[in-house]
Design a protein around this motif. Structure first.
Motif, short mmCIF file in Angstrom:
data_model
loop_
_atom_site.label_atom_id
_atom_site.label_comp_id
_atom_site.label_asym_id
_atom_site.label_seq_id
_atom_site.Cartn_x
_atom_site.Cartn_y
_atom_site.Cartn_z
N MET A 137 94.03 87.86 42.60
CA MET A 137 93.14 88.58 43.47
C MET A 137 93.49 90.06 43.39
O MET A 137 94.55 90.46 43.85
N PRO A 138 92.65 90.89 42.80
CA PRO A 138 93.00 92.29 42.58
C PRO A 138 93.10 93.13 43.85
O PRO A 138 94.08 93.80 44.07
N TYR A 139 92.10 93.12 44.71
CA TYR A 139 92.09 93.93 45.92
C TYR A 139 91.78 93.06 47.13
O TYR A 139 91.05 92.07 47.02
N VAL A 140 92.32 93.46 48.27
CA VAL A 140 92.16 92.70 49.52
C VAL A 140 91.80 93.68 50.63
O VAL A 140 92.37 94.77 50.72
N ILE A 141 90.88 93.26 51.48
CA ILE A 141 90.51 94.05 52.64
C ILE A 141 91.26 93.45 53.83
O ILE A 141 91.21 92.25 54.06
N THR A 142 91.94 94.29 54.59
CA THR A 142 92.82 93.83 55.65
C THR A 142 92.27 94.12 57.05
O THR A 142 91.12 94.52 57.19
N SER A 143 93.11 93.95 58.06
CA SER A 143 92.69 93.98 59.46
C SER A 143 92.02 95.26 59.93
O SER A 143 91.23 95.23 60.87
N GLN B 285 95.60 96.95 46.88
CA GLN B 285 95.79 96.11 45.71
C GLN B 285 96.66 94.95 46.20
O GLN B 285 97.56 95.15 47.02
N ASP B 286 96.37 93.74 45.74
CA ASP B 286 97.01 92.56 46.31
C ASP B 286 98.53 92.64 46.36
O ASP B 286 99.15 92.22 47.33
N GLU B 287 99.15 93.23 45.38
CA GLU B 287 100.61 93.30 45.36
C GLU B 287 101.17 94.35 46.32
O GLU B 287 102.38 94.40 46.55
N PHE B 288 100.31 95.17 46.91
CA PHE B 288 100.75 96.21 47.85
C PHE B 288 100.28 95.97 49.28
O PHE B 288 100.42 96.86 50.13
N VAL B 289 99.75 94.78 49.56
CA VAL B 289 99.34 94.47 50.93
C VAL B 289 100.60 94.45 51.79
O VAL B 289 101.57 93.77 51.46
N PRO B 290 100.61 95.21 52.90
CA PRO B 290 101.79 95.22 53.76
C PRO B 290 102.14 93.81 54.25
O PRO B 290 101.25 92.97 54.42
N GLU B 291 103.40 93.60 54.49
CA GLU B 291 103.86 92.27 54.90
C GLU B 291 103.12 91.75 56.12
O GLU B 291 102.75 90.58 56.17
N GLU B 292 102.87 92.61 57.09
CA GLU B 292 102.18 92.18 58.31
C GLU B 292 100.70 91.87 58.08
O GLU B 292 100.02 91.38 58.97
N GLU B 293 100.19 92.17 56.90
CA GLU B 293 98.78 91.92 56.56
C GLU B 293 98.61 90.81 55.51
O GLU B 293 97.51 90.56 55.05
N GLN B 294 99.68 90.16 55.13
CA GLN B 294 99.65 89.16 54.06
C GLN B 294 98.64 88.04 54.32
O GLN B 294 98.07 87.50 53.38
#
Length: 77
Positions: A1-7, A57-66
């Motif tokens: 998964m390349p990019y993720v949208i978070t909270s 980017q999926d590998e840089f999603v903060p831990e609290e947003e995993q």
């Protein structure tokens, strides 16, 4: 998964990313936008235009947003 949208996008939904995406891989959900991992070409065009800095980017999603990695994946199942 390349990019993720978070909270930060939750209930915000500014849509700047949708307009910027060259392959239309960002889809509106009931509470936020989601990036289709099968369509995304990993170009990164969406990340800098997000006014609430919700896209990672999926590998840089903060831990609290995993949890948003799985939430994004589940949206497209």
């Amino acid at each position: 998964m390349p990019y993720v949208i978070t909270s930060a996008c939750k209930d915000e939904m500014a849509a700047d990313c949708v307009e910027e995406c060259p392959v239309d891989c960002i889809h509106e959900g009931p509470d936020q936008y989601y990036i289709d991992p099968d369509t995304c070409i990993d170009c990164g065009a969406c990340e800098p235009v997000c006014p609430v800095e919700a896209i990672y980017q999926d590998e840089f999603v903060p831990e609290e947003e995993q949890e948003y990695i799985e939430k994004n994946r589940a949206f497209f199942e």
